[in-house]
Design a protein around this motif. Structure first.
Motif, PDB file in Angstrom:
ATOM      1  N   ASP A 139      -3.182  -6.470   3.838  1.00  0.00           N
ATOM      2  CA  ASP A 139      -2.276  -5.589   3.090  1.00  0.00           C
ATOM      3  C   ASP A 139      -2.459  -5.659   1.580  1.00  0.00           C
ATOM      4  N   LEU A 140      -3.696  -5.956   1.143  1.00  0.00           N
ATOM      5  CA  LEU A 140      -4.041  -5.825  -0.260  1.00  0.00           C
ATOM      6  C   LEU A 140      -4.554  -4.407  -0.438  1.00  0.00           C
ATOM      7  N   HIS A 141      -3.882  -3.632  -1.219  1.00  0.00           N
ATOM      8  CA  HIS A 141      -4.257  -2.234  -1.399  1.00  0.00           C
ATOM      9  C   HIS A 141      -5.416  -2.148  -2.394  1.00  0.00           C
ATOM     10  N   VAL A 142      -6.630  -2.213  -1.862  1.00  0.00           N
ATOM     11  CA  VAL A 142      -7.822  -2.146  -2.696  1.00  0.00           C
ATOM     12  C   VAL A 142      -8.459  -0.763  -2.655  1.00  0.00           C
ATOM     13  N   LEU A 143      -8.111   0.043  -1.658  1.00  0.00           N
ATOM     14  CA  LEU A 143      -8.643   1.393  -1.528  1.00  0.00           C
ATOM     15  C   LEU A 143      -7.504   2.377  -1.300  1.00  0.00           C
ATOM     16  N   VAL A 144      -7.640   3.544  -1.925  1.00  0.00           N
ATOM     17  CA  VAL A 144      -6.631   4.590  -1.795  1.00  0.00           C
ATOM     18  C   VAL A 144      -7.344   5.883  -1.413  1.00  0.00           C
ATOM     19  N   GLU A 145      -6.774   6.593  -0.431  1.00  0.00           N
ATOM     20  CA  GLU A 145      -7.325   7.880  -0.016  1.00  0.00           C
ATOM     21  C   GLU A 145      -6.234   8.932  -0.173  1.00  0.00           C
ATOM     22  N   ALA A 146      -6.521   9.956  -0.966  1.00  0.00           N
ATOM     23  CA  ALA A 146      -5.567  11.026  -1.246  1.00  0.00           C
ATOM     24  C   ALA A 146      -4.261  10.472  -1.806  1.00  0.00           C
ATOM     25  N   GLY A 147      -4.357   9.452  -2.664  1.00  0.00           N
ATOM     26  CA  GLY A 147      -3.176   8.895  -3.309  1.00  0.00           C
ATOM     27  C   GLY A 147      -2.374   7.930  -2.462  1.00  0.00           C
ATOM     28  N   GLU A 148      -2.781   7.712  -1.220  1.00  0.00           N
ATOM     29  CA  GLU A 148      -2.056   6.818  -0.315  1.00  0.00           C
ATOM     30  C   GLU A 148      -2.953   5.636   0.061  1.00  0.00           C
ATOM     31  N   PRO A 149      -2.355   4.442   0.197  1.00  0.00           N
ATOM     32  CA  PRO A 149      -3.159   3.295   0.657  1.00  0.00           C
ATOM     33  C   PRO A 149      -3.771   3.575   2.035  1.00  0.00           C
ATOM     34  N   ILE A 150      -4.916   3.000   2.286  1.00  0.00           N
ATOM     35  CA  ILE A 150      -5.605   3.185   3.561  1.00  0.00           C
ATOM     36  C   ILE A 150      -4.729   2.624   4.674  1.00  0.00           C
ATOM     37  N   SER A 151      -4.537   3.419   5.696  1.00  0.00           N
ATOM     38  CA  SER A 151      -3.731   2.969   6.830  1.00  0.00           C
ATOM     39  C   SER A 151      -4.480   3.293   8.118  1.00  0.00           C
ATOM     40  N   GLY A 152      -3.893   2.948   9.214  1.00  0.00           N
ATOM     41  CA  GLY A 152      -4.505   3.197  10.512  1.00  0.00           C
ATOM     42  C   GLY A 152      -4.768   1.881  11.219  1.00  0.00           C
ATOM     43  N   ASN A 153      -5.436   2.001  12.372  1.00  0.00           N
ATOM     44  CA  ASN A 153      -5.735   0.791  13.124  1.00  0.00           C
ATOM     45  C   ASN A 153      -6.962   0.092  12.552  1.00  0.00           C
TER      46      ASN A 153
END
Length: 133
Positions: A60-74
């Protein structure tokens, strides 16, 4: 435990560099073996940095952002995104669809710097080898 994995990945990347350096100082630099070793080095860099990004995302270290949102998913979504971002960063300046933030910027800049220096070193070493002949 993840810190141990990151340290192990960094050690593996340095060992890949060591293997390429050994090949670079051979008499016949421009050979099939050299091309294979440099290919392996690029693959180890891509996978190594991809794993570092993945470990950060899994913790849960937000090192990458896609479309302004932190990377999520499985796990597999994050794995694919990490390898994709690593490849785009290593081979080009990126597309801008995924952006590094925080600590991710330092990791991405390090990877991009290595990705730009390697071809220059390869060309310089080739030219030096041709001049000696």
């Amino acid at each position: 435990m993840q810190l141990v994995f990151c340290i192990g990945i960094v050690i593996c990347i340095f060992m890949s560099f060591k293997s390429v350096i050994i090949v670079c100082f051979q008499k016949n630099f421009l050979s099939f073996e050299t091309v294979v070793m440099i290919t392996y080095l690029y693959l180890s860099l891509l996978v190594g940095f991809g794993m570092i990004f993945l470990i950060c995302l899994q913790n849960d270290l937000h090192v990458l952002v896609e479309a302004g949102e932190p990377i999520s998913g499985n796990y597999f979504d994050k794995l694919g995104t990490s390898f994709y971002f690593s490849a785009v960063t290593l081979f080009s300046v990126g597309y801008g669809d995924i952006v590094p933030v925080g600590l991710g910027r330092l990791i991405a800049v390090t990877e991009a710097l290595i990705g730009y220096i390697l071809p220059a070193v390869f060309v310089a070493r080739t030219v030096i080898g041709i001049d000696k002949q």
